[in-house]
Structures are given as C-alpha cells and as structure tokens.
Design a protein around this motif. Structure first.
Motif, PDB file in Angstrom:
ATOM      1  N   ARG A   1      29.585 -46.989  76.745  1.00  0.00           N
ATOM      2  CA  ARG A   1      29.469 -47.293  75.304  1.00  0.00           C
ATOM      3  C   ARG A   1      28.695 -48.590  75.075  1.00  0.00           C
ATOM      4  O   ARG A   1      27.839 -48.676  74.195  1.00  0.00           O
ATOM      5  CB  ARG A   1      30.855 -47.381  74.661  1.00  0.00           C
ATOM      6  CG  ARG A   1      31.527 -46.050  74.442  1.00  0.00           C
ATOM      7  CD  ARG A   1      32.761 -46.174  73.553  1.00  0.00           C
ATOM      8  NE  ARG A   1      33.785 -47.025  74.139  1.00  0.00           N
ATOM      9  CZ  ARG A   1      34.764 -46.589  74.942  1.00  0.00           C
ATOM     10  NH1 ARG A   1      34.836 -45.306  75.262  1.00  0.00           N
ATOM     11  NH2 ARG A   1      35.660 -47.428  75.412  1.00  0.00           N
ATOM     12  N   GLU A   2      28.982 -49.595  75.900  1.00  0.00           N
ATOM     13  CA  GLU A   2      28.279 -50.876  75.774  1.00  0.00           C
ATOM     14  C   GLU A   2      26.791 -50.716  76.058  1.00  0.00           C
ATOM     15  O   GLU A   2      25.944 -51.284  75.354  1.00  0.00           O
ATOM     16  CB  GLU A   2      28.892 -51.876  76.757  1.00  0.00           C
ATOM     17  CG  GLU A   2      28.313 -53.262  76.683  1.00  0.00           C
ATOM     18  CD  GLU A   2      28.985 -54.185  77.678  1.00  0.00           C
ATOM     19  OE1 GLU A   2      28.298 -54.660  78.597  1.00  0.00           O
ATOM     20  OE2 GLU A   2      30.200 -54.415  77.547  1.00  0.00           O
ATOM     21  N   ALA A   3      26.450 -49.940  77.071  1.00  0.00           N
ATOM     22  CA  ALA A   3      25.042 -49.712  77.404  1.00  0.00           C
ATOM     23  C   ALA A   3      24.335 -48.970  76.273  1.00  0.00           C
ATOM     24  O   ALA A   3      23.192 -49.294  75.929  1.00  0.00           O
ATOM     25  CB  ALA A   3      24.935 -48.930  78.710  1.00  0.00           C
ATOM     26  N   ILE A   4      24.999 -48.001  75.687  1.00  0.00           N
ATOM     27  CA  ILE A   4      24.404 -47.245  74.572  1.00  0.00           C
ATOM     28  C   ILE A   4      24.208 -48.159  73.369  1.00  0.00           C
ATOM     29  O   ILE A   4      23.166 -48.124  72.703  1.00  0.00           O
ATOM     30  CB  ILE A   4      25.252 -46.013  74.232  1.00  0.00           C
ATOM     31  CG1 ILE A   4      25.154 -44.998  75.381  1.00  0.00           C
ATOM     32  CG2 ILE A   4      24.827 -45.400  72.902  1.00  0.00           C
ATOM     33  CD1 ILE A   4      26.111 -43.829  75.268  1.00  0.00           C
ATOM     34  N   ASP A   5      25.208 -49.009  73.080  1.00  0.00           N
ATOM     35  CA  ASP A   5      25.071 -49.959  71.968  1.00  0.00           C
ATOM     36  C   ASP A   5      23.888 -50.890  72.187  1.00  0.00           C
ATOM     37  O   ASP A   5      23.130 -51.182  71.260  1.00  0.00           O
ATOM     38  CB  ASP A   5      26.355 -50.783  71.798  1.00  0.00           C
ATOM     39  CG  ASP A   5      27.486 -50.004  71.160  1.00  0.00           C
ATOM     40  OD1 ASP A   5      27.222 -48.946  70.549  1.00  0.00           O
ATOM     41  OD2 ASP A   5      28.643 -50.456  71.277  1.00  0.00           O
ATOM     42  N   ALA A   6      23.707 -51.370  73.424  1.00  0.00           N
ATOM     43  CA  ALA A   6      22.583 -52.264  73.732  1.00  0.00           C
ATOM     44  C   ALA A   6      21.258 -51.534  73.549  1.00  0.00           C
ATOM     45  O   ALA A   6      20.296 -52.096  73.022  1.00  0.00           O
ATOM     46  CB  ALA A   6      22.712 -52.803  75.152  1.00  0.00           C
TER      47      ALA A   6
END
Length: 79
Positions: free
Chosen positions: A32-37
């Motif tokens: 999720r963090e990678a997608i948000d970035a």
C-alpha cells in the motif's frame, strides 16, 4: 479497504518478505505504501508537465522583461 489479488514475480515477493521481516510491517502495508508513493509521484509529474506546458504561452508585451525584471517588479510593488 478492499481486498484485491494479483501476481508478483518471485523476486518481488522475496524483497517484500525481507523488508517485512526487517521492519516488522506486514507485506500488505508495504505494498500500500509503495502504491501511494507511485500515485504521488505520478500526480507530481502531471503537475510539472502542466507547468512546463505553460512556458512560452504568455506574452508580456515588454521586449526587455528578461533584462529589466527587477525594475518592473519594483514598479508593481512601491512599498
């Protein structure tokens, strides 16, 4: 949150497992963090592209603006 399923390369899963173990965070949180970035970077790139697209699109009518910009700024800000 919505559940989704997708396939990853074995090397990607390996890296995720290593980072999960190192940080103590679940793989799902890392994804999720990678997608948000990625989304934030993409939106930032769109803003930059729009700004670059505006370059040269406006004309001041002043032939010496590049050389005399300080003088023109002083004239508009008398304080």
């Amino acid at each position: 949150m919505e559940r989704v399923q997708f396939f990853l390369e074995a090397s990607q899963v390996g890296v995720l497992r290593q980072r999960s173990a190192a940080t103590g965070r679940p793989i799902a949180a890392l994804v999720r963090e990678a997608i948000d970035a990625w989304i934030a970077q993409d939106e930032s790139r769109e803003r930059i592209d729009r700004a670059l697209g505006a370059i040269g699109g406006f004309h001041s009518g002043l032939g010496d603006l590049a050389e005399q910009h300080d003088r023109y700024l002083d004239e508009t800000n008398p304080g």
